[in-house]
Design a protein around this motif. Structure first.
Motif, mmCIF file in Angstrom:
data_model
loop_
_atom_site.group_PDB
_atom_site.id
_atom_site.type_symbol
_atom_site.label_atom_id
_atom_site.label_comp_id
_atom_site.label_asym_id
_atom_site.label_seq_id
_atom_site.Cartn_x
_atom_site.Cartn_y
_atom_site.Cartn_z
ATOM 1 N N LEU A 5 -19.949 -19.162 -0.476
ATOM 2 C CA LEU A 5 -18.984 -20.251 -0.398
ATOM 3 C C LEU A 5 -19.700 -21.566 -0.657
ATOM 4 O O LEU A 5 -20.780 -21.812 -0.103
ATOM 5 N N VAL A 6 -19.086 -22.414 -1.463
ATOM 6 C CA VAL A 6 -19.684 -23.704 -1.790
ATOM 7 C C VAL A 6 -18.636 -24.793 -1.606
ATOM 8 O O VAL A 6 -17.601 -24.795 -2.276
ATOM 9 N N GLU A 7 -18.930 -25.733 -0.691
ATOM 10 C CA GLU A 7 -18.021 -26.846 -0.449
ATOM 11 C C GLU A 7 -18.340 -28.004 -1.387
ATOM 12 O O GLU A 7 -19.500 -28.201 -1.777
ATOM 13 N N ALA B 180 -15.379 -21.329 5.872
ATOM 14 C CA ALA B 180 -15.818 -20.012 6.319
ATOM 15 C C ALA B 180 -14.756 -18.989 5.948
ATOM 16 O O ALA B 180 -13.569 -19.316 5.884
ATOM 17 N N ALA B 181 -15.186 -17.770 5.731
ATOM 18 C CA ALA B 181 -14.259 -16.730 5.307
ATOM 19 C C ALA B 181 -14.529 -15.430 6.044
ATOM 20 O O ALA B 181 -15.677 -15.148 6.427
ATOM 21 N N ASN B 182 -13.469 -14.668 6.241
ATOM 22 C CA ASN B 182 -13.596 -13.377 6.905
ATOM 23 C C ASN B 182 -12.540 -12.444 6.316
ATOM 24 O O ASN B 182 -11.399 -12.846 6.086
ATOM 25 N N ARG C 8 -17.470 -14.363 9.110
ATOM 26 C CA ARG C 8 -18.671 -13.699 8.618
ATOM 27 C C ARG C 8 -19.456 -14.562 7.638
ATOM 28 O O ARG C 8 -20.679 -14.578 7.658
ATOM 29 N N SER C 9 -18.757 -15.282 6.756
ATOM 30 C CA SER C 9 -19.425 -16.026 5.686
ATOM 31 C C SER C 9 -19.176 -17.521 5.836
ATOM 32 O O SER C 9 -18.061 -17.934 6.149
ATOM 33 N N TRP C 10 -20.216 -18.303 5.553
ATOM 34 C CA TRP C 10 -20.150 -19.751 5.721
ATOM 35 C C TRP C 10 -20.719 -20.463 4.501
ATOM 36 O O TRP C 10 -21.658 -19.976 3.871
ATOM 37 N N GLY C 11 -20.163 -21.630 4.219
ATOM 38 C CA GLY C 11 -20.740 -22.502 3.219
ATOM 39 C C GLY C 11 -21.841 -23.355 3.817
ATOM 40 O O GLY C 11 -22.142 -23.276 5.007
ATOM 41 N N GLN C 12 -22.415 -24.190 2.969
ATOM 42 C CA GLN C 12 -23.560 -24.997 3.398
ATOM 43 C C GLN C 12 -23.133 -26.292 4.080
ATOM 44 O O GLN C 12 -23.955 -26.963 4.706
ATOM 45 N N GLY C 13 -21.875 -26.663 3.948
ATOM 46 C CA GLY C 13 -21.369 -27.863 4.611
ATOM 47 C C GLY C 13 -21.246 -29.049 3.673
ATOM 48 O O GLY C 13 -22.003 -29.185 2.712
ATOM 49 N N ALA C 14 -20.288 -29.906 3.971
ATOM 50 C CA ALA C 14 -20.075 -31.135 3.211
ATOM 51 C C ALA C 14 -19.877 -32.284 4.192
ATOM 52 O O ALA C 14 -19.056 -32.178 5.106
ATOM 53 N N GLN C 15 -20.619 -33.358 3.977
ATOM 54 C CA GLN C 15 -20.518 -34.499 4.884
ATOM 55 C C GLN C 15 -19.288 -35.330 4.544
ATOM 56 O O GLN C 15 -19.058 -35.689 3.380
ATOM 57 N N VAL C 16 -18.519 -35.648 5.565
ATOM 58 C CA VAL C 16 -17.398 -36.580 5.451
ATOM 59 C C VAL C 16 -17.660 -37.718 6.414
ATOM 60 O O VAL C 16 -17.849 -37.498 7.616
ATOM 61 N N THR C 17 -17.689 -38.929 5.879
ATOM 62 C CA THR C 17 -17.932 -40.111 6.700
ATOM 63 C C THR C 17 -16.775 -41.083 6.520
ATOM 64 O O THR C 17 -16.461 -41.468 5.390
ATOM 65 N N VAL C 18 -16.157 -41.444 7.633
ATOM 66 C CA VAL C 18 -15.023 -42.360 7.612
ATOM 67 C C VAL C 18 -15.468 -43.662 8.258
ATOM 68 O O VAL C 18 -15.840 -43.677 9.435
#
Length: 123
Positions: free
Chosen positions: A2-4, A95-97, A111-121
């Protein structure tokens, strides 16, 4: 895998759309969720979409502001975030299952996760 993508900096009241692109041939068989985490705090459930009927479920803090959707042909799940507030600042993970509904995703560790994406408000 997974890629965000789609994270970034936005002013309060603005909007962002996150994308979660998946690889693999059976994406349509997976429930997908979005979670977020701030350093020093527990991971928080944000939203999820079921594998079968595309039903959705949202965390209380984002109801009415965020919307999750999926395009199985593109193997992508989207999180549309509107009316963003400074409290929405976090790293967002998709994330996906397999064979998981939106309600199940809320209370499980996928089970599966992406690497994460930063959101700054910014306020």
């Amino acid at each position: 895998q997974l890629v965000e993508s789609g994270g970034g900096l936005v002013q309060a009241g603005g909007s962002l759309r996150l994308s979660c692109a998946a690889s693999g041939r059976t994406f349509s068989n997976y429930g997908v969720g979005w979670f977020r985490q701030v350093p020093g705090k527990e991971r928080e459930f944000v939203a999820a979409i079921s594998w079968n009927d595309r039903s959705t479920y949202y965390g209380d803090s984002v109801k009415g502001r965020f919307s999750i959707s999926r395009d199985n042909a593109k193997k992508t799940v989207y999180l549309q975030m509107n009316s963003l507030q400074s409290e929405d600042t976090a790293v967002y993970y998709c994330a996906a299952n397999p064979l998981t509904t939106a309600q199940e995703m809320r209370v499980m560790t996928p089970r599966s996760w992406g690497q994460g994406a930063q959101v700054t408000v910014s306020s």
